[in-house]
Design a protein around this motif. Structure first.
Motif, PDB file in Angstrom:
ATOM      1  N   LYS A   1      -0.854   6.735  10.551  1.00  0.00           N
ATOM      2  CA  LYS A   1      -1.081   5.522  11.336  1.00  0.00           C
ATOM      3  C   LYS A   1       0.251   5.085  11.924  1.00  0.00           C
ATOM      4  O   LYS A   1       1.302   5.264  11.315  1.00  0.00           O
ATOM      5  CB  LYS A   1      -1.634   4.415  10.440  1.00  0.00           C
ATOM      6  N   ASP A   2       0.212   4.465  13.086  1.00  0.00           N
ATOM      7  CA  ASP A   2       1.438   4.046  13.768  1.00  0.00           C
ATOM      8  C   ASP A   2       2.221   2.984  13.014  1.00  0.00           C
ATOM      9  O   ASP A   2       3.440   2.963  13.052  1.00  0.00           O
ATOM     10  CB  ASP A   2       1.121   3.535  15.180  1.00  0.00           C
ATOM     11  N   GLU A   3       1.536   2.091  12.316  1.00  0.00           N
ATOM     12  CA  GLU A   3       2.215   0.950  11.710  1.00  0.00           C
ATOM     13  C   GLU A   3       2.823   1.239  10.337  1.00  0.00           C
ATOM     14  O   GLU A   3       3.462   0.381   9.754  1.00  0.00           O
ATOM     15  CB  GLU A   3       1.246  -0.246  11.600  1.00  0.00           C
ATOM     16  N   GLU A   4       2.666   2.421   9.831  1.00  0.00           N
ATOM     17  CA  GLU A   4       3.172   2.714   8.494  1.00  0.00           C
ATOM     18  C   GLU A   4       4.609   3.251   8.524  1.00  0.00           C
ATOM     19  O   GLU A   4       5.074   3.725   9.546  1.00  0.00           O
ATOM     20  CB  GLU A   4       2.263   3.731   7.798  1.00  0.00           C
ATOM     21  N   ILE A   5       5.256   3.165   7.383  1.00  0.00           N
ATOM     22  CA  ILE A   5       6.540   3.835   7.189  1.00  0.00           C
ATOM     23  C   ILE A   5       6.206   5.235   6.697  1.00  0.00           C
ATOM     24  O   ILE A   5       5.541   5.399   5.669  1.00  0.00           O
ATOM     25  CB  ILE A   5       7.400   3.098   6.133  1.00  0.00           C
ATOM     26  N   LEU A   6       6.646   6.228   7.415  1.00  0.00           N
ATOM     27  CA  LEU A   6       6.401   7.611   7.029  1.00  0.00           C
ATOM     28  C   LEU A   6       7.636   8.140   6.306  1.00  0.00           C
ATOM     29  O   LEU A   6       8.741   8.131   6.853  1.00  0.00           O
ATOM     30  CB  LEU A   6       6.097   8.474   8.252  1.00  0.00           C
ATOM     31  N   ALA A   7       7.439   8.557   5.072  1.00  0.00           N
ATOM     32  CA  ALA A   7       8.514   9.116   4.250  1.00  0.00           C
ATOM     33  C   ALA A   7       8.156  10.559   3.933  1.00  0.00           C
ATOM     34  O   ALA A   7       7.121  10.827   3.323  1.00  0.00           O
ATOM     35  CB  ALA A   7       8.671   8.311   2.958  1.00  0.00           C
TER      36      ALA A   7
ATOM     37  N   GLN B   1      19.321  12.169  -0.998  1.00  0.00           N
ATOM     38  CA  GLN B   1      19.113  12.136  -2.441  1.00  0.00           C
ATOM     39  C   GLN B   1      19.532  10.763  -2.948  1.00  0.00           C
ATOM     40  O   GLN B   1      20.663  10.339  -2.729  1.00  0.00           O
ATOM     41  CB  GLN B   1      19.918  13.239  -3.125  1.00  0.00           C
ATOM     42  N   LEU B   2      18.601  10.074  -3.577  1.00  0.00           N
ATOM     43  CA  LEU B   2      18.840   8.717  -4.048  1.00  0.00           C
ATOM     44  C   LEU B   2      18.654   8.660  -5.558  1.00  0.00           C
ATOM     45  O   LEU B   2      17.825   9.385  -6.115  1.00  0.00           O
ATOM     46  CB  LEU B   2      17.838   7.750  -3.403  1.00  0.00           C
ATOM     47  N   ASP B   3      19.385   7.749  -6.210  1.00  0.00           N
ATOM     48  CA  ASP B   3      19.092   7.506  -7.613  1.00  0.00           C
ATOM     49  C   ASP B   3      17.889   6.553  -7.669  1.00  0.00           C
ATOM     50  O   ASP B   3      17.452   6.005  -6.649  1.00  0.00           O
ATOM     51  CB  ASP B   3      20.313   6.962  -8.367  1.00  0.00           C
ATOM     52  N   SER B   4      17.346   6.349  -8.855  1.00  0.00           N
ATOM     53  CA  SER B   4      16.123   5.545  -8.990  1.00  0.00           C
ATOM     54  C   SER B   4      16.297   4.109  -8.511  1.00  0.00           C
ATOM     55  O   SER B   4      15.419   3.590  -7.808  1.00  0.00           O
ATOM     56  CB  SER B   4      15.621   5.585 -10.434  1.00  0.00           C
ATOM     57  N   PRO B   5      17.397   3.407  -8.853  1.00  0.00           N
ATOM     58  CA  PRO B   5      17.543   2.033  -8.351  1.00  0.00           C
ATOM     59  C   PRO B   5      17.609   1.961  -6.817  1.00  0.00           C
ATOM     60  O   PRO B   5      17.039   1.044  -6.210  1.00  0.00           O
ATOM     61  CB  PRO B   5      18.859   1.552  -8.985  1.00  0.00           C
ATOM     62  N   THR B   6      18.250   2.922  -6.187  1.00  0.00           N
ATOM     63  CA  THR B   6      18.345   2.928  -4.717  1.00  0.00           C
ATOM     64  C   THR B   6      16.981   3.236  -4.106  1.00  0.00           C
ATOM     65  O   THR B   6      16.590   2.641  -3.099  1.00  0.00           O
ATOM     66  CB  THR B   6      19.409   3.939  -4.242  1.00  0.00           C
ATOM     67  N   PHE B   7      16.248   4.154  -4.710  1.00  0.00           N
ATOM     68  CA  PHE B   7      14.884   4.473  -4.271  1.00  0.00           C
ATOM     69  C   PHE B   7      14.026   3.204  -4.342  1.00  0.00           C
ATOM     70  O   PHE B   7      13.298   2.875  -3.408  1.00  0.00           O
ATOM     71  CB  PHE B   7      14.316   5.583  -5.161  1.00  0.00           C
ATOM     72  N   ALA B   8      14.157   2.463  -5.451  1.00  0.00           N
ATOM     73  CA  ALA B   8      13.395   1.217  -5.630  1.00  0.00           C
ATOM     74  C   ALA B   8      13.779   0.184  -4.567  1.00  0.00           C
ATOM     75  O   ALA B   8      12.908  -0.473  -3.992  1.00  0.00           O
ATOM     76  CB  ALA B   8      13.636   0.652  -7.030  1.00  0.00           C
ATOM     77  N   ARG B   9      15.075   0.034  -4.305  1.00  0.00           N
ATOM     78  CA  ARG B   9      15.526  -0.928  -3.295  1.00  0.00           C
ATOM     79  C   ARG B   9      14.977  -0.579  -1.915  1.00  0.00           C
ATOM     80  O   ARG B   9      14.645  -1.456  -1.119  1.00  0.00           O
ATOM     81  CB  ARG B   9      17.056  -1.010  -3.255  1.00  0.00           C
ATOM     82  N   LYS B  10      14.904   0.706  -1.631  1.00  0.00           N
ATOM     83  CA  LYS B  10      14.377   1.134  -0.332  1.00  0.00           C
ATOM     84  C   LYS B  10      12.904   0.696  -0.197  1.00  0.00           C
ATOM     85  O   LYS B  10      12.516   0.144   0.830  1.00  0.00           O
ATOM     86  CB  LYS B  10      14.519   2.647  -0.193  1.00  0.00           C
ATOM     87  N   ILE B  11      12.121   0.913  -1.235  1.00  0.00           N
ATOM     88  CA  ILE B  11      10.723   0.479  -1.224  1.00  0.00           C
ATOM     89  C   ILE B  11      10.659  -1.047  -1.093  1.00  0.00           C
ATOM     90  O   ILE B  11       9.903  -1.580  -0.279  1.00  0.00           O
ATOM     91  CB  ILE B  11       9.987   0.963  -2.492  1.00  0.00           C
ATOM     92  N   GLU B  12      11.473  -1.735  -1.884  1.00  0.00           N
ATOM     93  CA  GLU B  12      11.485  -3.199  -1.846  1.00  0.00           C
ATOM     94  C   GLU B  12      11.889  -3.707  -0.461  1.00  0.00           C
ATOM     95  O   GLU B  12      11.267  -4.639   0.071  1.00  0.00           O
ATOM     96  CB  GLU B  12      12.451  -3.730  -2.901  1.00  0.00           C
ATOM     97  N   ASN B  13      12.909  -3.125   0.146  1.00  0.00           N
ATOM     98  CA  ASN B  13      13.373  -3.563   1.463  1.00  0.00           C
ATOM     99  C   ASN B  13      12.309  -3.387   2.538  1.00  0.00           C
ATOM    100  O   ASN B  13      12.183  -4.222   3.427  1.00  0.00           O
ATOM    101  CB  ASN B  13      14.660  -2.841   1.855  1.00  0.00           C
TER     102      ASN B  13
ATOM    103  N   GLY C   1       8.327  -6.687   5.873  1.00  0.00           N
ATOM    104  CA  GLY C   1       6.939  -6.858   6.283  1.00  0.00           C
ATOM    105  C   GLY C   1       6.196  -5.554   6.493  1.00  0.00           C
ATOM    106  O   GLY C   1       5.098  -5.534   7.039  1.00  0.00           O
ATOM    107  N   LYS C   2       6.793  -4.459   6.052  1.00  0.00           N
ATOM    108  CA  LYS C   2       6.127  -3.158   6.152  1.00  0.00           C
ATOM    109  C   LYS C   2       5.266  -3.006   4.901  1.00  0.00           C
ATOM    110  O   LYS C   2       5.769  -2.807   3.799  1.00  0.00           O
ATOM    111  CB  LYS C   2       7.140  -2.010   6.226  1.00  0.00           C
ATOM    112  N   SER C   3       3.964  -3.126   5.059  1.00  0.00           N
ATOM    113  CA  SER C   3       3.091  -3.160   3.894  1.00  0.00           C
ATOM    114  C   SER C   3       2.570  -1.789   3.483  1.00  0.00           C
ATOM    115  O   SER C   3       1.912  -1.664   2.462  1.00  0.00           O
ATOM    116  CB  SER C   3       1.909  -4.095   4.147  1.00  0.00           C
TER     117      SER C   3
ATOM    118  N   ASN D   1       0.853  -1.186   0.000  1.00  0.00           N
ATOM    119  CA  ASN D   1       0.000   0.000   0.000  1.00  0.00           C
ATOM    120  C   ASN D   1       0.890   1.237   0.000  1.00  0.00           C
ATOM    121  O   ASN D   1       1.789   1.345   0.824  1.00  0.00           O
ATOM    122  CB  ASN D   1      -0.885   0.033   1.246  1.00  0.00           C
ATOM    123  N   ILE D   2       0.607   2.130  -0.920  1.00  0.00           N
ATOM    124  CA  ILE D   2       1.314   3.406  -0.989  1.00  0.00           C
ATOM    125  C   ILE D   2       0.279   4.508  -0.804  1.00  0.00           C
ATOM    126  O   ILE D   2      -0.752   4.531  -1.481  1.00  0.00           O
ATOM    127  CB  ILE D   2       2.020   3.603  -2.362  1.00  0.00           C
ATOM    128  N   ARG D   3       0.579   5.387   0.143  1.00  0.00           N
ATOM    129  CA  ARG D   3      -0.271   6.573   0.315  1.00  0.00           C
ATOM    130  C   ARG D   3       0.572   7.806   0.088  1.00  0.00           C
ATOM    131  O   ARG D   3       1.749   7.840   0.459  1.00  0.00           O
ATOM    132  CB  ARG D   3      -0.854   6.647   1.734  1.00  0.00           C
TER     133      ARG D   3
END
Length: 159
Positions: free
Chosen positions: A68-74, A82-94, A99-101, A2-4
């Protein structure tokens, strides 16, 4: 996953609304996306520091009501990493692997984010040291999230 996206202010330009709708459609194959707009505070052009702080505090309160308490707040901040696109993607994937949905990205108003919001952020992200219009930035963020899912899945995406 889930992305908000919680963004201060409304999209006023039709071409930006169309771009947002296009990326929303594309992202539906990869995640559940929710975009929340919170009202921006109107402040005079020559506002005092106290007026600016008060406006940011009010906007921050509106944002907090959706967190919400259980979310990752970015938070999207000029001072963030500052991240490049592959690093940004890895962060989301990680986050997904951990288990952070839910990841919630917050785009502040024209005068920034309240300290109450930035202090809760687990991921402070900057796309550039440059300043971008907040309406355009929403499209840029959606594009990078879409690009991230393409990278995560090993799918091709035009450059």
């Amino acid at each position: 996953m889930n992305i908000r996206i919680i963004a201060v202010g409304k999209i006023k330009e039709k071409y930006l609304t169309q771009a947002i709708l296009e990326y929303t459609k594309r992202l539906s194959a990869y995640c559940r996306l929710e975009i929340i707009e919170v009202k921006d505070e109107k402040i005079p052009e020559n506002a005092s520091e106290a007026q600016r702080r008060k406006a940011v505090e009010i906007e921050g309160g509106r944002i907090l009501s959706y967190l919400k308490d259980e979310e990752i707040l970015a938070t999207l901040e000029i001072q963030g990493d500052q991240l490049d696109s592959p690093t940004f993607a890895r962060k989301i994937e990680n986050y997904g692997i951990q288990g952070k949905s839910q990841i919630t990205f917050v785009i502040g108003g024209s005068i920034g984010l309240s300290p109450e919001i930035t202090s809760r952020s687990k991921w402070k992200c900057s796309f550039s040291k440059m300043t971008f219009p907040h309406q355009l930035f929403r499209v840029m963020l959606l594009e990078q999230i879409y690009r991230s899912f393409k990278i995560i899945r090993g799918e091709t995406y035009h450059k």
